[in-house]
Design a protein around this motif. Structure first.
Motif, PDB file in Angstrom:
ATOM      1  N   ILE A   1       2.181   1.817  -3.485  1.00  0.00           N
ATOM      2  CA  ILE A   1       1.146   2.375  -4.364  1.00  0.00           C
ATOM      3  C   ILE A   1       0.991   3.865  -4.094  1.00  0.00           C
ATOM      4  O   ILE A   1       0.936   4.676  -5.031  1.00  0.00           O
ATOM      5  CB  ILE A   1      -0.183   1.624  -4.153  1.00  0.00           C
ATOM      6  CG1 ILE A   1      -0.041   0.175  -4.606  1.00  0.00           C
ATOM      7  CG2 ILE A   1      -1.311   2.307  -4.931  1.00  0.00           C
ATOM      8  CD1 ILE A   1      -1.169  -0.725  -4.135  1.00  0.00           C
ATOM      9  N   THR A   2       0.941   4.235  -2.813  1.00  0.00           N
ATOM     10  CA  THR A   2       0.813   5.648  -2.452  1.00  0.00           C
ATOM     11  C   THR A   2       1.998   6.458  -2.990  1.00  0.00           C
ATOM     12  O   THR A   2       1.828   7.609  -3.438  1.00  0.00           O
ATOM     13  CB  THR A   2       0.722   5.805  -0.922  1.00  0.00           C
ATOM     14  OG1 THR A   2      -0.437   5.115  -0.446  1.00  0.00           O
ATOM     15  CG2 THR A   2       0.648   7.272  -0.530  1.00  0.00           C
ATOM     16  N   ALA A   3       3.172   5.858  -2.985  1.00  0.00           N
ATOM     17  CA  ALA A   3       4.381   6.534  -3.464  1.00  0.00           C
ATOM     18  C   ALA A   3       4.506   6.512  -4.985  1.00  0.00           C
ATOM     19  O   ALA A   3       5.519   6.969  -5.523  1.00  0.00           O
ATOM     20  CB  ALA A   3       5.621   5.891  -2.835  1.00  0.00           C
ATOM     21  N   GLU A   4       3.490   5.985  -5.667  1.00  0.00           N
ATOM     22  CA  GLU A   4       3.454   5.931  -7.140  1.00  0.00           C
ATOM     23  C   GLU A   4       4.630   5.137  -7.713  1.00  0.00           C
ATOM     24  O   GLU A   4       5.212   5.503  -8.729  1.00  0.00           O
ATOM     25  CB  GLU A   4       3.395   7.341  -7.737  1.00  0.00           C
ATOM     26  CG  GLU A   4       2.160   8.121  -7.304  1.00  0.00           C
ATOM     27  CD  GLU A   4       2.020   9.463  -8.014  1.00  0.00           C
ATOM     28  OE1 GLU A   4       3.014   9.923  -8.622  1.00  0.00           O
ATOM     29  OE2 GLU A   4       0.922  10.039  -7.961  1.00  0.00           O
TER      30      GLU A   4
ATOM     31  N   SER B   1       0.829  -1.209   0.000  1.00  0.00           N
ATOM     32  CA  SER B   1       0.000   0.000   0.000  1.00  0.00           C
ATOM     33  C   SER B   1       0.859   1.253   0.000  1.00  0.00           C
ATOM     34  O   SER B   1       0.552   2.248  -0.663  1.00  0.00           O
ATOM     35  CB  SER B   1      -0.935  -0.005   1.212  1.00  0.00           C
ATOM     36  OG  SER B   1      -1.874  -1.053   1.122  1.00  0.00           O
ATOM     37  N   ARG B   2       1.966   1.191   0.737  1.00  0.00           N
ATOM     38  CA  ARG B   2       2.880   2.351   0.746  1.00  0.00           C
ATOM     39  C   ARG B   2       3.506   2.543  -0.631  1.00  0.00           C
ATOM     40  O   ARG B   2       3.692   3.683  -1.085  1.00  0.00           O
ATOM     41  CB  ARG B   2       3.960   2.149   1.804  1.00  0.00           C
ATOM     42  CG  ARG B   2       3.443   2.089   3.235  1.00  0.00           C
ATOM     43  CD  ARG B   2       4.597   2.199   4.225  1.00  0.00           C
ATOM     44  NE  ARG B   2       4.170   1.960   5.595  1.00  0.00           N
ATOM     45  CZ  ARG B   2       4.442   0.874   6.289  1.00  0.00           C
ATOM     46  NH1 ARG B   2       5.187  -0.086   5.749  1.00  0.00           N
ATOM     47  NH2 ARG B   2       4.027   0.727   7.537  1.00  0.00           N
TER      48      ARG B   2
ATOM     49  N   GLN C   1      -3.683   2.359  -8.590  1.00  0.00           N
ATOM     50  CA  GLN C   1      -4.434   2.963  -7.493  1.00  0.00           C
ATOM     51  C   GLN C   1      -4.730   1.869  -6.462  1.00  0.00           C
ATOM     52  O   GLN C   1      -4.623   0.679  -6.749  1.00  0.00           O
ATOM     53  CB  GLN C   1      -5.744   3.573  -8.013  1.00  0.00           C
ATOM     54  CG  GLN C   1      -5.560   4.550  -9.154  1.00  0.00           C
ATOM     55  CD  GLN C   1      -4.743   5.767  -8.754  1.00  0.00           C
ATOM     56  OE1 GLN C   1      -4.919   6.295  -7.646  1.00  0.00           O
ATOM     57  NE2 GLN C   1      -3.852   6.208  -9.629  1.00  0.00           N
ATOM     58  N   HIS C   2      -5.121   2.268  -5.276  1.00  0.00           N
ATOM     59  CA  HIS C   2      -5.381   1.274  -4.232  1.00  0.00           C
ATOM     60  C   HIS C   2      -6.539   0.351  -4.612  1.00  0.00           C
ATOM     61  O   HIS C   2      -6.603  -0.789  -4.151  1.00  0.00           O
ATOM     62  CB  HIS C   2      -5.658   1.961  -2.897  1.00  0.00           C
ATOM     63  CG  HIS C   2      -4.441   2.613  -2.310  1.00  0.00           C
ATOM     64  ND1 HIS C   2      -3.474   1.904  -1.637  1.00  0.00           N
ATOM     65  CD2 HIS C   2      -4.027   3.908  -2.318  1.00  0.00           C
ATOM     66  CE1 HIS C   2      -2.516   2.733  -1.236  1.00  0.00           C
ATOM     67  NE2 HIS C   2      -2.828   3.950  -1.639  1.00  0.00           N
TER      68      HIS C   2
END
Length: 232
Positions: free
Chosen positions: A26-29, A23-24, A39-40
């Motif tokens: 993904i958030t960090a692209e 998840s981290r 995207q999540h």
């Protein structure tokens, strides 16, 4: 054909990292699916092209499970640039990850796996898996210490859950936790006026570390029965 799954779950099952770490990413692209930023809520199927930092994730890795007897001095953070990192001591093959952490000054049992679902079950406090530790402190223990430790202690924004805490000797005690706050036992002991001089984790769930069978710095593959015991 397998049904689509969320990309974080896919990365976890592929042995790239834990679901939380995914998840981290993904958030960090840092994750792309078929060339587009993930995207999540992105779902992927076996035919999709998934990359992390430009490197293709080649699909679901076979599940692997190990017990590891961690010595003092090994850092559980998987950092290639750190010569003391656990990453330099992992077994060959698809990457496995520690379930929970022991700080650098602590020793004992780690479970290593690339099974994201098991990692989630053992790590999340909602599942209340027990973790047992034997702890040495710098001076004789008094009865008030055990009253405080058992009832819960406020550490910053968190209050520890009630727990089992029993003496093993005048300066040594056993504690069984169902949560894993950062350096929790050391902070609890310090709150009560004691300094931890030795801390060893001897049990996670049903699995008990047997030092005579797994020497420090060594791994042992878990049997299907042992894995099942951890999954309960």
């Amino acid at each position: 054909m397998s049904p689509p799954i969320r990309v974080a779950k896919f990365l976890s099952h592929a042995g790239v990292c834990s679901r939380r770490q995914a998840s981290r990413l993904i958030t960090a692209e840092r994750v792309r699916v078929n060339g587009a930023l993930a995207q999540h809520i992105t779902h992927v199927s076996p035919h999709d092209h998934v990359t992390v930092d430009g490197e293709e994730v080649l699909g679901l890795a076979p599940k692997r499970y190990f017990a590891y007897h961690k010595p003092v001095g090994i850092d559980c953070k998987l950092q290639p640039h750190n010569p003391q990192s656990l990453i330099h001591h992992l077994p060959a093959g698809p990457r496995v990850y520690p379930v929970g952490r022991l700080d650098k000054d602590s020793r004992g049992l780690l479970i290593l796996t690339n099974d994201g679902a098991l990692c989630q079950r053992l790590s999340h406090p909602d599942f209340a898996h027990q973790k047992e530790y034997w702890v040495e402190v710098d001076k004789p223990l008094n009865p008030e210490f055990f009253v405080q430790m058992r009832s819960g202690i406020t550490l910053g924004e968190h209050t520890t859950r009630p727990c089992v805490c029993e003496p093993l000797s005048t300066t040594r005690f056993k504690i069984i936790l169902t949560q894993g706050l950062n350096r929790q036992i050391r902070k609890m002991a310090k709150h009560c006026g004691y300094r931890v001089t030795d801390l060893i984790r001897v049990r996670i769930g049903d699995y008990v570390l047997q030092p005579e069978r797994i020497n420090e710095h060594h791994f042992q593959a878990l049997t299907p029965e042992q894995v099942y015991g951890l999954q309960k």
